[in-house]
Structure formats: C-alpha cells, structure tokens
Design a protein around this motif. Structure first.
Motif, short mmCIF file in Angstrom:
data_model
loop_
_atom_site.label_atom_id
_atom_site.label_comp_id
_atom_site.label_asym_id
_atom_site.label_seq_id
_atom_site.Cartn_x
_atom_site.Cartn_y
_atom_site.Cartn_z
N ARG A 141 8.88 -7.52 2.57
CA ARG A 141 10.14 -7.27 3.26
C ARG A 141 11.04 -6.37 2.43
N GLY A 142 11.62 -5.38 3.11
CA GLY A 142 12.46 -4.41 2.43
C GLY A 142 11.70 -3.13 2.14
N PRO A 143 12.39 -2.04 1.77
CA PRO A 143 11.74 -0.75 1.52
C PRO A 143 10.67 -0.85 0.43
N GLN A 144 9.51 -0.26 0.69
CA GLN A 144 8.39 -0.33 -0.25
C GLN A 144 7.82 1.06 -0.52
N GLY A 145 8.66 2.08 -0.41
CA GLY A 145 8.18 3.45 -0.50
C GLY A 145 7.65 3.86 -1.85
N LYS A 150 4.54 6.33 2.64
CA LYS A 150 4.70 6.75 4.02
C LYS A 150 5.08 5.59 4.94
N ASN A 151 6.07 5.81 5.79
CA ASN A 151 6.56 4.90 6.83
C ASN A 151 6.70 3.44 6.38
N ALA A 152 7.28 3.22 5.20
CA ALA A 152 7.49 1.86 4.70
C ALA A 152 8.96 1.62 4.39
N SER A 153 9.87 2.21 5.19
CA SER A 153 11.29 2.11 4.90
C SER A 153 11.87 0.74 5.23
N ALA A 154 11.22 -0.04 6.11
CA ALA A 154 11.68 -1.39 6.43
C ALA A 154 10.81 -2.45 5.76
N GLY A 155 9.55 -2.13 5.50
CA GLY A 155 8.65 -3.09 4.89
C GLY A 155 7.21 -2.70 5.09
N VAL A 156 6.32 -3.59 4.70
CA VAL A 156 4.88 -3.36 4.79
C VAL A 156 4.20 -4.62 5.30
N ILE A 157 3.27 -4.46 6.22
CA ILE A 157 2.37 -5.54 6.60
C ILE A 157 0.99 -5.13 6.12
N SER A 158 0.48 -5.84 5.13
CA SER A 158 -0.78 -5.51 4.48
C SER A 158 -1.82 -6.57 4.81
N VAL A 159 -2.90 -6.15 5.46
CA VAL A 159 -3.97 -7.06 5.87
C VAL A 159 -5.17 -6.85 4.95
N THR A 160 -5.62 -7.92 4.35
CA THR A 160 -6.80 -7.88 3.49
C THR A 160 -7.90 -8.71 4.15
N THR A 161 -9.03 -8.08 4.43
CA THR A 161 -10.13 -8.79 5.07
C THR A 161 -11.07 -9.37 4.00
#
Length: 740
Positions: A141-145, A150-161
């Motif tokens: 949650r929060g900027p992660q640039g 790229k396109n992470a100004s609000a946050g990141v959802i990272s999926v690990t399989t």
C-alpha cells in the motif's frame, strides 16, 4: 449526530477486528506465530523486518473460502477497492482511495501495479483472471515506484505462484456451489526431473450460469466460463545458477458484462426506463433483471512466458535477470442502451496489447554496513483497438463511428535502494529511480453514415526522478519502527476515448507519501500486531469521470488528491496448545480531492448544486471508491476428531462503511456500508490425503454494487444504473480436495 454515529460505527468495527480478527499471516499448528517471508523489496525478507505497509493473503485463506478471482482481493485487504464493470477494459484497483479506471486504456494505465511472478502487467484488464496455484498475494500500500516503477503510484498487488516441489506431488480440487450452478476444478502436478530439474503443471476450469435475467428473451447474462494452464520448469544446471521458465495461458468466454437499473428519474423516458418497468422490472439495489435485445459478449485471453535466472556472484551478491513477453486480447460487445430498442445495440471493440519487459538487478548480501538492490528496467508495450459504435436514430456527425486507436509506450529506468546500517539497531534508507518514458498515440475515426473522417496523433517524452528516504530502528528484537517519505510517479498519456475527436494530453501522476510504522511481535502472548500511519498528496491525479454527454462518455481529468489514515494487521493465538488462530486487519482512510475546481458536473446538476459552466468545485470533497472504515475479521480452528480424522472451522468477516461509487462526485451515488460473512467447515484425513468442506460466501445475503453511473439514454436527472457482482448474494457449496 451523523458524525457521531459514523465515529461509533468505525470504533466498534475496529474493536470487533481487534477482538476477533483478514489474512495477513500464515497459520501455525504450534504455540508460536509463524513468520511470513515476502519479496516486497525485491529480496526475500521477514514481513516484520520490512519498512512498508504490506498485507499478505495466504493460499490457505483463499482455499478455505473457495476464493479464486483477483476481484476477491478487495474483500481480503482493507483499503483496497475496485471497479469491475462492462468488461476487463474498465477494470482497476484502488488503494487508500487512489486509482484510475478508464476505457481510454490504450494509453492510460491504472495507478496500482499488478505483478505476476516478478513481471509487471502493462494493462489493468489483464489482471482480471483467477488465482490458481497461488503461494501468496502481497498487497503493498502506497507509492512503490522506487523498486517497482511503472504504474505503481497507488500501490502494488504482487502474486507469487507455487514453485515446483522437490518430491512428486499431485493435487485435485473440485467444488460446486449454488446459485447459478457454479463449478470449479483444478489440478496440479509437480516433482523432480532428475537431480537438476523440477517441474510444475497446473490446469483449471471455472463455470457458472448467468445471474442477471434478461426479460426480453429469457437469456441468463453475466455468466462465467474460463480456464487456463500454467507450466514451470526450474533448472540448476551448474552450482550457483538457477533458471526458472514459466508459461501460462488463460481464456474467458462469457455473456458479460451488463448492468441493471438502480433508480429512475421523475419522468421516465420511453427508453429504457418505461419499457423496463412495463416488462415487470423493479429498479433498486436488488434488481437483477435487464431488458435488452442485442448481443452481449466478452472474450478475453491473457498469456505469456518468462525466464528468470539467478546467479550467485562473489561475496554473496546475486545477479537476477527476468525476461518476459505477455499478450492481452479482449473482444467485447454490449447492447448499451438498456432497452429492447436499437438505440445503441452495436457497441463493440477489439483490444490487443503486447509487451516485452527486461529487468536486470543485483542484490547484495545483508549484514554489512551497506546492503542494497540495484538494477535496470525496460518496458516496450503496444496497444491496438478497433471500435464500432452505431446510433441508428441519431443523424449527427460521428455518433455512428468506426475508430482505430494505436498507442505505444517505452519505459527505461535505472533504480536502486540501499540500507545504511549505522548500528545493529539503526538503519537509514535511501532509494531512487530515474525514468524516461516515451508515449505515442494515434486515433482514426470514420463516420460510415455521413462519410466523415478525422485523425489525430501525438507523442511526448517524460523524464522523472523518483526517490525514497527513511529510517528504521529496532527498539528490541521484537519491536521495529520506521519513518519514510516517498516520491512516486505514474506516466501520462493521451485520452483515447472514441467519443472525443482529439487526443487530450493527460499529465503524469506524482504522489508524495509520508509513513510511520510499528512492527511488533509478542512471543509469550503468541501475538503479532503491526500499525502504519500515512499521509499522501497526489499532484496530477488521473481520475476518470463520466461526462453526461450526449453521448455519455468517461474522460480522464488531472486533478489533485490527498489521502491520510492508518492501517493495522494482527495475528493472535489466544490459547496455548490449541490450534486456534485469530487474524485481522483494518484501515481508516480519509481520501479527498485536493485542488480540483474544474471537475465535471454530475448528470442533472444545477447551478444551485454547484454546477457553473459545466464544472463543479470538488476541492476537499471525499474521493469516490474509498470507505472511511474497512476491515477483515477471521478465525481458523482445527482439531483432532479421531485418530484418523481432523476437523476445521473457518469464519471470515469483511466490513466497510458508506462510500460514493461513481466519478464525478454525485450525492445520489453513495452506497451504504455493508458486511460480508464467509464460513467453512471441513473434515480431513490425518495424513492430509483428502479433505471435504462445506462453505458459504456472503452468508447473510448482502446486496451491493461495484459502481453506479447515469443510465445511458435514461431520464436526467435521476436515472442511474449499477453493476452488481455475482458475489453480492449468498453462495453455498461443497468442495473436495485430494492429494497424492
């Protein structure tokens, strides 16, 4: 009195979460709380050591309640909401009230990055899929640039399989649920291929009938039929080198996605409201009926391949390369006039996106005076769309049109983040990312009725410097605090909406975020409690707002946003020796417009209501899609029933307070708060070779919508439609899991 009631509701909700308890930590079978390992900073670390606000959804939580779609994330992580209506091209996550969702997606991306096994997806719609063979989902949650760019100004959802296993394993899961005859089946096979190779192969299929009844011809709309496969191959050809090949494919073919009438105006028009009412439809929040004669379809494909190589260099450094290619294809069409008349039956689009990414980074070992992650990133993406829109009864220029949009984005960046370990307890954090982004767009429109044409093209180059500064201090071995300030960035682009002849310039989005955090572990109490406070200001906030037209279109405006609040996550094992885990999380978010005096008016807004010159002043008004309070409560209990059987009981609760669910701000689009309750009871063999479960989602049958908007061709003011998701009803089912 209103504020007092809202404050009491938020306080009671917070107390309920703290007392009972999301999905932020792994479950433990012993008397301790298991540590969770994340890759939120591009290296494996304990969650409790990471100076970020990170929520983790485990595979156990997804499996317990039979959750397998990315749309479920909003009900597992407080502060996360989404728009998912009218097909994948209008899909987008909002974090802490910040997000972008627009049909102008050829050039404008979402504000929340979606990362799949280390590969960022360049289109928000490509994230609208299922969640098979998932190891964990991290929500940053929060900027992660600085690290994700790229396109992470609000946050990141990272999926690990899942990774391939060292020993041969096979699993098969199947479930059935009512209503709408929902069927799911998933299979996973994994194991070694000699001493230096391991593989994993998974496949799944999901189906259900439509839940919206079309009274015109009896069709069941908004169904689901999708499936996919994933293959992984891990190689260790030589010592210190490991290589992972991943390929995946997913496809959905559905009669989706249609809305229903929510409210009608004081003088319903001939179409669509009066005809729908005459056909027996009762507008309202429970309305799951529509009255259309045209086609409705959504055919989506998402696939790609990646190669990740990790090589251990001298002195413990690791060199990592991730090369990937991805493709996203969407063919969708709607009868968009909400009536059995041919006012806008033909509203179709073919959308294709392709991207190539390359990331090269070096990761230092930890323990010295300086440890760091540094690297370079390259992104090259192209989008092409062909749209058809026909208004047969409107003989005005470009109401009927064939439009081709082409857009391309090239992103080059170098980045790095370092910790300066001034002592065993104190660390300074310094990070930066330098970006150059080139954007091009071209729009060709043709009016086949009047023989008119128009063309527009544009290009630009933006340079940006992102940074992160902070300090991290270990008060004890179990308590860590941090303070950071981060400057983020999301590139601009062009508004490619087919209803606009030009390509309006959309400026970059630049957030500045302040965070204070506390990470605590209480071993004797078997308790973990994490707290984060934040304050963010976003310059150039890219907001998609619905212009009432005619015709009504969604445009992208640059405004100013600001959001502040706090978040907490906890896990507690209240009774020693008992396999009972309470988990929970909550968020208080005060998200508002900043300086936004030129916002568009909502449909029917009068001068007395603040609409002057087709504009309203939204400065300091609350941002849509952002409830003030949200949270999750969960309980997992497991016990030995007999020597050969174990039983389990899972209970989950998700709540959120009222929020506007439309752009721009309109007092008629405020949805009341609601609470969703999930439950599951399972019986399994002691050796975990089989498990049978009965589950219920939305047990109390709460009806809610994801978005409100002015009804196309409806009477203004007062005509609104809604998109109700499938999950906005009680779903009860059974599942069986087999392991070999």
């Amino acid at each position: 009195m209103h504020r007092s009631r809202e404050w009491r509701a938020g306080l009671l909700a917070t107390v309920a979460v703290m007392a009972s308890a999301g999905a932020a930590f792994a479950q433990s079978a012993g008397d301790t709380v298991d540590e969770v390992v994340v890759t939120a900073q591009k290296r494996e670390e304990r969650l409790q050591d990471v100076p970020l606000s990170v929520a983790v959804v485990s595979s156990e939580t997804l499996q317990a309640f039979n959750l397998n779609e990315t749309t479920d994330i909003q009900h597992l992580v407080p502060g996360v909401t989404l728009i998912s209506a009218a097909g994948p091209r209008n899909f987008g996550f909002f974090v802490r009230g910040i997000g972008t969702s627009s049909f102008s997606s050829e050039s404008i991306e979402g504000s929340t990055a979606y990362v799949l096994d280390g590969v960022v997806l360049g289109q928000s719609g490509s994230a609208l899929s299922d969640l098979p063979d998932v190891e964990r989902v991290e929500v940053l949650r929060g900027p992660q640039g600085t690290l994700f760019g790229k396109n992470a100004s609000a946050g990141v959802i990272s999926v690990t399989t899942e990774r391939p296993s060292a020993e041969f394993t096979a699993r098969l899961s199947a479930s059935w649920a009512d209503p709408q005859n929902e069927r799911r089946i998933t299979g996973v096979v994994s194991g070694p291929l000699g001493d230096k190779a391991r593989f994993l192969l998974s496949a799944r299929a999901n189906q259900r009938d439509g839940y919206v009844r079309n009274v015109f011809d009896g069709r069941k709309l908004n169904d689901r039929e999708d499936g996919g496969v994933r293959a992984k191959l891990e190689l260790t050809p030589v010592e210190k080198l490991d290589v992972t090949f991943i390929a995946d494919y997913w496809k959905r073919d559905a009669k989706c996605c249609i809305w229903t009438l929510y409210k009608v105006g004081p003088n319903p028009s001939l179409a669509p409201e009066r005809q729908s009412i005459a056909a027996g439809i009762v507008p309202g929040p429970d309305n799951l009926s529509q009255n259309i004669n045209g086609r409705l379809f959504s055919k989506t494909e998402s696939y790609g391949a990646s190669v990740q190589a990790n090589y251990e260099l001298a002195a413990g450094h690791t060199l990592t390369s991730i090369t990937a290619y991805r493709r996203f294809i969407d063919h969708d069409g709607l009868d968009s006039d909400s009536s059995p008349l041919n006012l806008l039956d033909a509203n179709f689009a073919d959308f294709k996106q392709a991207q190539v990414t390359q990331e090269l980074r070096i990761t230092s070992p930890q323990g010295g005076f300086v440890d760091y992650v540094a690297g370079a990133f390259y992104f090259d993406g192209d989008v092409t769309s062909h749209s058809v829109q026909v208004f047969p009864s409107v003989p005005l220029p470009f109401f009927s049109k064939l439009v081709t949009n082409r857009a391309s984005t090239t992103n080059l960046a170098i980045f790095g983040q370092a910790n300066f370990n001034l002592s065993d307890d104190l660390r300074l954090i310094v990070g930066a990312r330098a970006i150059r982004e080139e954007a091009k767009a071209r729009k060709d429109r043709r009016d086949p009725v009047l023989g008119l044409t128009s063309t527009a093209s544009a290009s630009k180059t933006d340079d940006a410097l992102l940074w992160r500064l902070g300090a991290q201090y270990d008060f004890t071995g179990d308590i860590m605090g941090f303070a950071t300030v981060t400057r983020g960035y999301k590139g601009g682009g062009y508004d490619t909406n087919i209803g606009i002849p030009t390509l309006p310039d959309v400026q970059p989005e630049e957030p500045t975020n302040f965070e204070l955090g506390l990470r605590t572990t209480w071993p004797e109490q078997r308790l973990i409690l994490n707290l984060t406070a934040f304050h963010t200001k976003i310059d150039g906030y890219q907001a998609g707002a619905r212009d009432p037209g005619p015709p009504p279109i969604t445009r992208v405006f640059n405004g100013e946003g600001k959001t502040k609040g706090f978040e907490f996550d906890l896990m507690w094992r209240p009774v020693a020796g008992l396999n009972w885990t309470l988990i929970g999380s909550g968020a208080h978010v005060d998200a508002r417009w900043g300086d936004f005096a030129n916002a568009p008016c909502f449909p029917g807004q009068t001068a007395a209501q603040g609409c002057v010159g087709a504009q309203q002043d939204l400065t300091d008004a609350r941002l849509p899609f952002s409830p003030k309070w949200s949270g999750n409560v969960g309980s997992h209990f497991e016990t030995q029933v007999t020597d050969d059987l174990t039983g389990s009981f899972d209970l989950g609760l998700n709540f959120r307070t009222k929020a506007a669910i439309a752009f721009p701000n309109d007092p008629n689009t405020i949805q009341g708060g609601y609470t969703l309750v999930n439950a599951a009871v399972g019986l399994a063999s002691a050796d975990h070779h089989w498990k049978v479960s009965v589950f219920a989602k939305n047990l109390t049958d709460e009806r809610y919508s994801l978005v409100y908007f002015s009804t196309p061709f409806g009477t203004a003011p007062g005509a609104y439609s809604q998109f109700i998701p499938y999950e906005a009803q009680r779903v009860v089912g059974a599942s069986i899991d087999l392991a070999f």
